[in-house]
Design an enzyme around this catalytic site. Structure first.
Site, PDB file in Angstrom:
ATOM      1  N   ASP A 110      28.015 -20.888  29.550  1.00  0.00           N
ATOM      2  CA  ASP A 110      27.622 -19.545  29.220  1.00  0.00           C
ATOM      3  C   ASP A 110      27.903 -18.547  30.119  1.00  0.00           C
ATOM      4  O   ASP A 110      28.213 -18.998  31.522  1.00  0.00           O
ATOM      5  CB  ASP A 110      26.157 -19.357  28.806  1.00  0.00           C
ATOM      6  CG  ASP A 110      25.576 -20.279  27.728  1.00  0.00           C
ATOM      7  OD1 ASP A 110      26.440 -20.758  27.158  1.00  0.00           O
ATOM      8  OD2 ASP A 110      24.313 -20.819  28.025  1.00  0.00           O
TER       9      ASP A 110
HETATM   10  N1  URA Z   1      23.600 -25.420  28.045  1.00  0.00           N
HETATM   11  C1  URA Z   1      23.191 -24.337  28.012  1.00  0.00           C
HETATM   12  O1  URA Z   1      22.383 -23.708  27.610  1.00  0.00           O
HETATM   13  N2  URA Z   1      24.354 -23.447  28.561  1.00  0.00           N
HETATM   14  C2  URA Z   1      25.408 -23.814  29.522  1.00  0.00           C
HETATM   15  O2  URA Z   1      26.074 -22.957  29.832  1.00  0.00           O
HETATM   16  C3  URA Z   1      25.601 -25.216  29.413  1.00  0.00           C
HETATM   17  C4  URA Z   1      24.668 -26.079  28.794  1.00  0.00           C
END
Ligand code: URA
Length: 249
Positions: A107
């Site tokens: 993310d």
């Molecule tokens: N899980 C999440 O919630 N975000 C990420 O970036 C990776 C795994």
């Protein structure tokens, strides 16, 4: 002259297009041409004047396969091109001339281990659910987590109508003054926002998330925003499907 000739699989491997075994597979599956003719015989010898191509592209024009590990900082998107013109992880690999792609996704606000490569075969393999590549995260969450709270994550919780695979999860620290906890969690699936959703599901909203390890690749020596080329041996292990973490902490 015959002495100048080399075995075809060696020439392909030396061009950086595949491992020796990968080159053999390219040959036996009919993807290699020498002087415009498909050659499927391993050990065929070629010299500097022979024209070798893979999938119709001359080997000297094909890109060398490259593999990088980035410690992704916050505030960059995991894509090659962002419609909103935000910084992307690919922008960070400033001295890499090949067109590389991220393997999976972190993310915008997640930091940590992200693999980038132009080797589509390996990337697809690593992202395939059957391969069960472990990803280890450290999450800072709101609240003082309890064992009872995190226990359901070890069996799997239902997100968007589907149960998650059992995760390895532990509480590593509490901060009583700030009312937060640090949780380590290892999963092998790669659903969207999976860790955040899993922890939210058990009442522990994520404040900060870092991927500490992808397969056996950790962040040792890499500050956020820094990257390094994988070592030959690391690439080999990924290709062999040997994802175990030998340096277990
Ligand atoms: N899980 C999440 O919630 N975000 C990420 O970036 C990776 C795994």
């Amino acid at each position: 002259m015959d002495e100048e000739k080399e075995r075809l699989q060696k020439v392909i491997a030396q061009a950086g297009l595949a491992s020796r075994r990968g080159a053999e597979e390219l040959i036996t599956t009919g993807r290699v041409e020498v002087n415009q003719e498909i050659v499927r015989t391993l050990g065929t010898k070629v010299g500097p004047h022979d024209h070798v191509s893979v999938d119709g592209v001359p080997i000297e024009e094909r890109e060398k396969l490259v593999y990088y590990l980035l410690n992704k900082p916050r505030g960059v998107v995991t894509t090659n091109h962002d419609e909103k013109n935000r910084h992307t992880v690919v922008d960070l690999l400033s001295d890499v001339s090949q067109r590389v792609y991220p393997v999976g996704r972190l993310d915008y606000d997640t930091t940590g281990a992200l693999l980038l490569t132009n080797d589509g075969t390996l990337a697809n393999e690593l992202m395939h659910p059957k391969k069960r590549v472990n990803k280890a995260y450290l999450a800072k969450v709101k609240g003082l987590a309890t064992e009872e709270q995190i226990q359901p994550l070890r069996q799997g919780v239902v997100i968007d109508g589907r149960k998650t695979a059992p995760a390895k999860v532990a509480i590593s620290r509490w901060d009583h003054t700030k009312n937060t906890s640090m949780i380590t969690i290892t999963i092998h699936e790669g659903r969207n926002h999976q860790v955040k959703e899993m922890l939210a599901k058990v009442g522990l909203p994520v404040i900060k998330l870092t991927r500490q390890r992808y397969a056996f690749l950790d962040l040792v020596g890499l500050q956020p925003g820094e990257y390094r080329a994988l070592k030959h041996d690391e690439v080999k292990r990924l290709k062999e499907g040997n994802y175990r973490n030998l340096r277990r902490k």
